[in-house]
Design a protein around this motif. Structure first.
Motif, PDB file in Angstrom:
ATOM      1  N   HIS A  20       0.864  -1.186   0.000  1.00 38.73           N
ATOM      2  CA  HIS A  20       0.000   0.000   0.000  1.00 38.73           C
ATOM      3  C   HIS A  20       0.895   1.228   0.000  1.00 38.73           C
ATOM      4  CE1 HIS A  20      -2.763   3.014   1.826  1.00 38.73           C
ATOM      5  NE2 HIS A  20      -3.613   2.404   1.027  1.00 38.73           N
ATOM      6  N   GLU A  21       0.634   2.151  -0.914  1.00 32.22           N
ATOM      7  CA  GLU A  21       1.491   3.338  -1.046  1.00 32.22           C
ATOM      8  C   GLU A  21       0.661   4.495  -1.572  1.00 32.22           C
ATOM      9  OE1 GLU A  21       4.496   4.216  -0.289  1.00 32.22           O
ATOM     10  OE2 GLU A  21       4.784   5.937  -1.561  1.00 32.22           O
ATOM     11  N   VAL A  22       0.680   5.631  -0.881  1.00 28.25           N
ATOM     12  CA  VAL A  22      -0.111   6.790  -1.313  1.00 28.25           C
ATOM     13  C   VAL A  22       0.732   8.060  -1.442  1.00 28.25           C
ATOM     14  CG1 VAL A  22      -2.302   5.924  -0.431  1.00 28.25           C
ATOM     15  CG2 VAL A  22      -0.828   7.255   1.071  1.00 28.25           C
ATOM     16  N   TYR A  23       2.041   7.916  -1.477  1.00 22.92           N
ATOM     17  CA  TYR A  23       2.896   9.096  -1.532  1.00 22.92           C
ATOM     18  C   TYR A  23       2.641   9.919  -2.792  1.00 22.92           C
ATOM     19  CZ  TYR A  23       6.991  12.067  -1.358  1.00 22.92           C
ATOM     20  OH  TYR A  23       7.801  13.154  -1.333  1.00 22.92           O
ATOM     21  N   PHE A  24       2.630   9.276  -3.951  1.00 26.94           N
ATOM     22  CA  PHE A  24       2.401   9.973  -5.211  1.00 26.94           C
ATOM     23  C   PHE A  24       0.937   9.776  -5.592  1.00 26.94           C
ATOM     24  CE2 PHE A  24       2.386  10.262  -9.880  1.00 26.94           C
ATOM     25  CZ  PHE A  24       2.911  11.532 -10.027  1.00 26.94           C
ATOM     26  N   LYS A  25       0.148  10.854  -5.568  1.00 25.12           N
ATOM     27  CA  LYS A  25      -1.295  10.739  -5.784  1.00 25.12           C
ATOM     28  C   LYS A  25      -1.746  11.231  -7.150  1.00 25.12           C
ATOM     29  CE  LYS A  25      -2.226  11.077  -0.894  1.00 25.12           C
ATOM     30  NZ  LYS A  25      -2.865  11.764   0.191  1.00 25.12           N
ATOM     31  N   ASN A  26      -0.876  11.863  -7.913  1.00 27.79           N
ATOM     32  CA  ASN A  26      -1.274  12.386  -9.218  1.00 27.79           C
ATOM     33  C   ASN A  26      -1.305  11.275 -10.261  1.00 27.79           C
ATOM     34  OD1 ASN A  26      -1.358  14.948  -8.105  1.00 27.79           O
ATOM     35  ND2 ASN A  26       0.762  15.352  -8.588  1.00 27.79           N
ATOM     36  N   LYS A  27      -1.815  11.620 -11.438  1.00 26.55           N
ATOM     37  CA  LYS A  27      -1.872  10.652 -12.531  1.00 26.55           C
ATOM     38  C   LYS A  27      -0.470  10.414 -13.073  1.00 26.55           C
ATOM     39  CE  LYS A  27      -6.492  11.911 -13.981  1.00 26.55           C
ATOM     40  NZ  LYS A  27      -7.318  12.478 -15.046  1.00 26.55           N
ATOM     41  N   PHE A  28      -0.257   9.214 -13.585  1.00 29.07           N
ATOM     42  CA  PHE A  28       1.016   8.909 -14.230  1.00 29.07           C
ATOM     43  C   PHE A  28       0.978   9.413 -15.659  1.00 29.07           C
ATOM     44  CE2 PHE A  28       0.646   5.783 -10.813  1.00 29.07           C
ATOM     45  CZ  PHE A  28       1.799   6.112 -10.116  1.00 29.07           C
ATOM     46  N   THR A  29       2.128   9.809 -16.159  1.00 29.04           N
ATOM     47  CA  THR A  29       2.194  10.413 -17.495  1.00 29.04           C
ATOM     48  C   THR A  29       3.006   9.588 -18.479  1.00 29.04           C
ATOM     49  OG1 THR A  29       4.058  11.749 -16.734  1.00 29.04           O
ATOM     50  CG2 THR A  29       1.877  12.763 -16.626  1.00 29.04           C
ATOM     51  N   GLY A  30       3.564   8.479 -18.036  1.00 31.03           N
ATOM     52  CA  GLY A  30       4.342   7.654 -18.952  1.00 31.03           C
ATOM     53  C   GLY A  30       4.827   6.388 -18.303  1.00 31.03           C
ATOM     54  N   ILE A  31       5.421   5.557 -19.136  1.00 29.61           N
ATOM     55  CA  ILE A  31       5.998   4.294 -18.685  1.00 29.61           C
ATOM     56  C   ILE A  31       7.342   4.119 -19.383  1.00 29.61           C
ATOM     57  CG2 ILE A  31       4.816   2.955 -20.468  1.00 29.61           C
ATOM     58  CD1 ILE A  31       4.600   0.663 -18.417  1.00 29.61           C
ATOM     59  N   GLU A  32       8.254   3.499 -18.694  1.00 33.12           N
ATOM     60  CA  GLU A  32       9.586   3.246 -19.242  1.00 33.12           C
ATOM     61  C   GLU A  32       9.972   1.820 -18.873  1.00 33.12           C
ATOM     62  OE1 GLU A  32      13.614   4.879 -17.459  1.00 33.12           O
ATOM     63  OE2 GLU A  32      12.626   6.408 -18.669  1.00 33.12           O
ATOM     64  N   ILE A  33      10.606   1.120 -19.785  1.00 33.17           N
ATOM     65  CA  ILE A  33      11.095  -0.227 -19.504  1.00 33.17           C
ATOM     66  C   ILE A  33      12.609  -0.191 -19.612  1.00 33.17           C
ATOM     67  CG2 ILE A  33      11.115  -2.625 -20.267  1.00 33.17           C
ATOM     68  CD1 ILE A  33       8.256  -2.148 -21.263  1.00 33.17           C
ATOM     69  N   GLN A  34      13.288  -0.657 -18.568  1.00 32.54           N
ATOM     70  CA  GLN A  34      14.749  -0.635 -18.540  1.00 32.54           C
ATOM     71  C   GLN A  34      15.280  -2.057 -18.437  1.00 32.54           C
ATOM     72  OE1 GLN A  34      16.083   1.808 -15.307  1.00 32.54           O
ATOM     73  NE2 GLN A  34      15.275   3.678 -16.198  1.00 32.54           N
ATOM     74  N   ASN A  35      16.160  -2.412 -19.352  1.00 33.60           N
ATOM     75  CA  ASN A  35      16.856  -3.686 -19.294  1.00 33.60           C
ATOM     76  C   ASN A  35      18.200  -3.420 -18.629  1.00 33.60           C
ATOM     77  OD1 ASN A  35      18.272  -6.036 -19.667  1.00 33.60           O
ATOM     78  ND2 ASN A  35      17.739  -6.257 -21.809  1.00 33.60           N
ATOM     79  N   LYS A  36      18.407  -4.043 -17.490  1.00 27.80           N
ATOM     80  CA  LYS A  36      19.653  -3.842 -16.747  1.00 27.80           C
ATOM     81  C   LYS A  36      20.530  -5.080 -16.822  1.00 27.80           C
ATOM     82  CE  LYS A  36      18.028  -0.318 -13.714  1.00 27.80           C
ATOM     83  NZ  LYS A  36      18.110   0.218 -12.369  1.00 27.80           N
ATOM     84  N   GLY A  37      20.390  -5.815 -17.915  1.00 28.68           N
ATOM     85  CA  GLY A  37      21.179  -7.023 -18.120  1.00 28.68           C
ATOM     86  C   GLY A  37      20.282  -8.235 -18.223  1.00 28.68           C
ATOM     87  N   GLY A  38      20.315  -8.919 -19.320  1.00 31.91           N
ATOM     88  CA  GLY A  38      19.479 -10.086 -19.531  1.00 31.91           C
ATOM     89  C   GLY A  38      18.760  -9.966 -20.861  1.00 31.91           C
ATOM     90  N   THR A  39      18.029 -11.008 -21.211  1.00 30.00           N
ATOM     91  CA  THR A  39      17.272 -11.018 -22.459  1.00 30.00           C
ATOM     92  C   THR A  39      15.804 -11.160 -22.115  1.00 30.00           C
ATOM     93  OG1 THR A  39      19.127 -12.061 -23.596  1.00 30.00           O
ATOM     94  CG2 THR A  39      16.979 -12.185 -24.666  1.00 30.00           C
TER      95      THR A  39
END
Length: 120
Positions: A84-103
C-alpha cells in the motif's frame, strides 16, 4: 539479469515507482516496488513468492495500483506482492522499460486508468 518497469509522473516524465525484477527471484532477490523521490529510492514492497519466469515460456506480469494506493503484482494471475502506497497521488504520465542485463521479450503492454479496489 534484471529489468524494471518505471511509472513516470509530471510533465517532466519523472520516475515515481519502479517494479524491479531480478532473474531467479528468491527471498534474497525478490521482485520489489520502489518509490523514487528526488533521486532517492525507497523499497515499499517486496514479493513473498518467487515464481521462476526465466524458463523460456511466455508469462503475464500484471502490476495494479488502485485509487486507494493498494498495489499488487501478479505473475500468471497469482499475486506475488501486495503493498500500500499513497505518496504519489497524481496521474502517471508515462511508462519506461529498462533492461539492466538479460534477455527479455515483450509481447504486449496494456495500460489502464486506476480503478476502485474490489473487496471480497
Amino acid at each position: 539479469g534484471e529489468m524494471e518497469i518505471v511509472l513516470l509522473g509530471s510533465v517532466n516524465l519523472t520516475p515515481r515507482y519502479r517494479l524491479n525484477y531480478k532473474k531467479n527471484g528468491s527471498q534474497n532477490r525478490p521482485i520489489e516496488i520502489i518509490r523514487e523521490n528526488n533521486g532517492r529510492k525507497f523499497i515499499i514492497g517486496a514479493a513473498t513468492r518467487y515464481p521462476q519466469i526465466d524458463d523460456g515460456k511466455l508469462h503475464k506480469i500484471k502490476w495494479v495500483r488502485y485509487k486507494n494506493g493498494v498495489m499488487n503484482v501478479m505473475i500468471d494471475n497469482d499475486i506475488v506482492l501486495e503493498t500500500h502506497e499513497v505518496y504519489f497521488k497524481n496521474k502517471f504520465t508515462g511508462i519506461e522499460i529498462q533492461n539492466k542485463g538479460g534477455t527479455y521479450q515483450w509481447a504486449s503492454i496494456e495500460i489502464y486508468k486506476a480503478t476502485e479496489q474490489i473487496r471480497n
